[in-house]
Design a protein around this motif. Structure first.
Motif, mmCIF file in Angstrom:
data_model
loop_
_atom_site.group_PDB
_atom_site.id
_atom_site.type_symbol
_atom_site.label_atom_id
_atom_site.label_comp_id
_atom_site.label_asym_id
_atom_site.label_seq_id
_atom_site.Cartn_x
_atom_site.Cartn_y
_atom_site.Cartn_z
ATOM 1 N N LEU A 96 0.815 -1.191 -0.027
ATOM 2 C CA LEU A 96 -0.084 0.164 0.062
ATOM 3 C C LEU A 96 0.839 1.291 -0.015
ATOM 4 C CD1 LEU A 96 -2.714 -1.395 2.433
ATOM 5 C CD2 LEU A 96 -3.042 -0.594 0.063
ATOM 6 N N TYR A 97 2.346 1.121 -0.126
ATOM 7 C CA TYR A 97 3.045 2.278 -0.183
ATOM 8 C C TYR A 97 3.492 2.544 -1.597
ATOM 9 C CZ TYR A 97 3.605 2.514 4.707
ATOM 10 O OH TYR A 97 3.243 2.806 6.336
ATOM 11 N N ARG A 105 1.619 6.367 1.507
ATOM 12 C CA ARG A 105 0.801 5.125 1.086
ATOM 13 C C ARG A 105 -0.553 5.812 0.761
ATOM 14 N NH1 ARG A 105 -2.890 4.567 5.530
ATOM 15 N NH2 ARG A 105 -2.022 5.157 7.658
ATOM 16 N N TRP A 106 -1.473 5.232 0.157
ATOM 17 C CA TRP A 106 -2.728 5.403 -0.319
ATOM 18 C C TRP A 106 -3.490 5.702 1.075
ATOM 19 C CZ3 TRP A 106 -3.286 5.948 -5.330
ATOM 20 C CH2 TRP A 106 -2.385 5.280 -6.065
ATOM 21 N N ALA A 107 -4.250 6.786 0.975
ATOM 22 C CA ALA A 107 -5.155 7.404 2.003
ATOM 23 C C ALA A 107 -6.355 6.467 2.062
ATOM 24 C CB ALA A 107 -5.637 8.681 1.942
ATOM 25 N N GLY A 108 -6.911 6.210 0.994
ATOM 26 C CA GLY A 108 -8.238 5.000 0.866
ATOM 27 C C GLY A 108 -8.134 4.654 -0.459
ATOM 28 N N THR A 126 -4.432 0.597 5.297
ATOM 29 C CA THR A 126 -5.352 1.650 4.399
ATOM 30 C C THR A 126 -6.890 1.099 4.176
ATOM 31 O OG1 THR A 126 -3.653 2.339 2.647
ATOM 32 C CG2 THR A 126 -5.738 2.461 1.882
ATOM 33 N N HIS A 176 -11.918 9.942 4.724
ATOM 34 C CA HIS A 176 -10.722 9.311 5.269
ATOM 35 C C HIS A 176 -9.546 10.505 4.597
ATOM 36 C CE1 HIS A 176 -11.979 5.598 6.365
ATOM 37 N NE2 HIS A 176 -13.000 5.592 5.429
#
Length: 302
Positions: free
Chosen positions: A154-155, A162-165, A184, A300
Motif C-alpha cells: 500500500l506504499y 501510502r494510499w489514504a483510501g 489503508t 478518510h
C-alpha cells in the motif's frame, strides 16, 4: 509536471484546467508502454495542498476522450471524476488500454493496472500542489480488481507515502490477497444482481475485518454490474466462476482456494472463467454509488 510526449491544456467550467500527461509506465505483460493520464485540478481545492483521486476504467471504455484529451474511460469513472472535482479533489483518469489493441473480452491480456497506479502516484507525489498524504485510488470492474490487487503493498513511495483510501466498484473478488491488518481503508461497492455476485466480496471483506483491517462493503440490492435495474445475463467472458471458493494470494507467494486446495494459473483459468456476462445500462443507482465513493474520500482525508 514534465510529460514524456505531450500536454494539452483545456479550460473547463468545473475545473481550473485539465492536461493530458502521457507517461511511459511498466508492467509485466506489456513492459514499458505509453499510458495517458488526464489530470484535472479543481477550481477550488477541498484543502491545500490538494488531495488526488486516481481513477481506473473497466474493460469497456464507454466514455471516450474524457475532458477532451487522449484518455478513454468508462461512464462510472467519468461521473466519479466530475463529482470528485466538484468536491475539491484533483483527479487523474488513467487509460490503461491506450495503443494496446485490447477489447473487453481480452481479459487474460489486460495490463496490470495496479502497477500503473503505483507509478502514477509516485510521479504525482512530486507535484507540490498535491498532497501525497491524501492520494486515493478507485476503479470499476477490471479497475475495481486493480484496487484489490494493491492490497499487497500500500506504499507508492517506499516507507514514506501510502494510499489514504481505496474504493473498488463492482470487482469480481474471485481473487484477493491474504488477510492481514492492512494500513489503508478499503470500500467495496457491489450490485446485488450483478453477474459478478457479491458473495466473494463479502467473504473477502469479512476476512479482512477479522484480521483488523478497515474494510467495508456496500451492496445495492436491485443493481446489476452497471448499477442498473434492468440487468440481464448474456453470453460473454467473465471471471466469475469461483464465487463459492475464491482464490487467496498468499503473502509469501503462491495461491490457494478458500478451501485450502492449490490454485495454479491453469486451474484458476479453468475453474473461474465462464461465459456468463451481464448487460443493462439504465444506471438507476450509479450516482448513488459515485456519491458513496466521494463521501468515503472525504471521510478518510488526513
Amino acid at each position: 509536471m514534465k510529460t514524456l510526449i505531450s500536454i494539452i491544456l483545456i479550460l473547463l467550467t468545473q475545473a481550473a484546467f485539465a492536461e493530458t500527461i502521457i507517461l511511459e509506465l511498466k508492467d509485466k505483460k506489456f513492459g514499458k508502454s505509453p499510458v495517458p493520464v488526464e489530470f484535472v485540478m479543481p477550481e477550488k481545492g477541498i484543502k491545500t495542498p490538494v488531495p488526488l483521486v486516481i481513477l481506473q476504467h473497466g474493460s469497456t471504455q464507454d466514455a471516450p476522450n474524457v475532458f477532451g484529451g487522449s484518455a478513454n474511460t468508462d461512464v462510472h469513472q467519468y461521473r466519479l471524476a466530475k463529482l470528485a472535482l466538484q468536491n475539491g479533489f484533483a483527479v487523474a483518469v488513467v487509460d490503461a488500454f491506450y495503443e494496446k489493441g485490447l477489447r473487453p473480452g481480452d481479459k487474460g491480456n489486460f495490463p496490470q493496472a495496479h502497477r500503473y497506479a503505483m507509478q502514477i502516484a509516485k510521479q504525482f507525489s512530486k507535484n507540490t500542489e498535491l498532497d501525497p498524504e491524501n492520494f486515493f485510488y478507485s476503479g470499476f470492474s477490471y479497475g475495481g480488481h486493480s484496487v484489490h490487487m494493491l492490497m499487497s503493498d500500500l506504499y507508492f513511495v517506499k516507507n514514506t507515502h501510502r494510499w489514504a483510501g481505496l474504493v473498488s466498484a463492482e470487482a469480481p473478488c474471485g481473487t484477493f490477497h491474504e488477510p492481514r491488518r492492512f494500513v489503508t481503508p478499503l470500500l467495496t461497492i457491489k450490485g446485488g444482481e450483478s453477474h459478478y455476485e457479491p458473495k466473494p466480496c463479502q467473504t473477502m471483506t469479512n476476512m479482512y475485518k477479522k484480521a483488523g483491517a478497515d474494510a467495508e462493503i456496500v451492496i445495492f440490492p436491485k443493481s446489476n454490474h452497471y448499477f442498473s435495474h434492468n440487468g440481464r445475463f448474456v453470453k460473454g467472458i467473465a471471471v466469475n466462476g469461483c464465487a463459492d471458493n475464491p482464490v487467496i494470494i498468499k503473502e509469501r507467494g503462491g495461491a490457494v482456494f478458500l478451501d485450502g486446495s492449490i490454485a495454479t494459473k491453469e486451474i484458476v483459468r479453468k475453474k473461474c472463467r465462464t461465459q456468463r456476462a451481464g448487460a443493462g445500462k439504465t444506471r438507476e443507482d450509479l450516482d448513488k454509488a459515485v456519491k458513496l465513493s466521494v463521501d468515503f474520500f472525504i471521510k478518510h482525508l488526513n
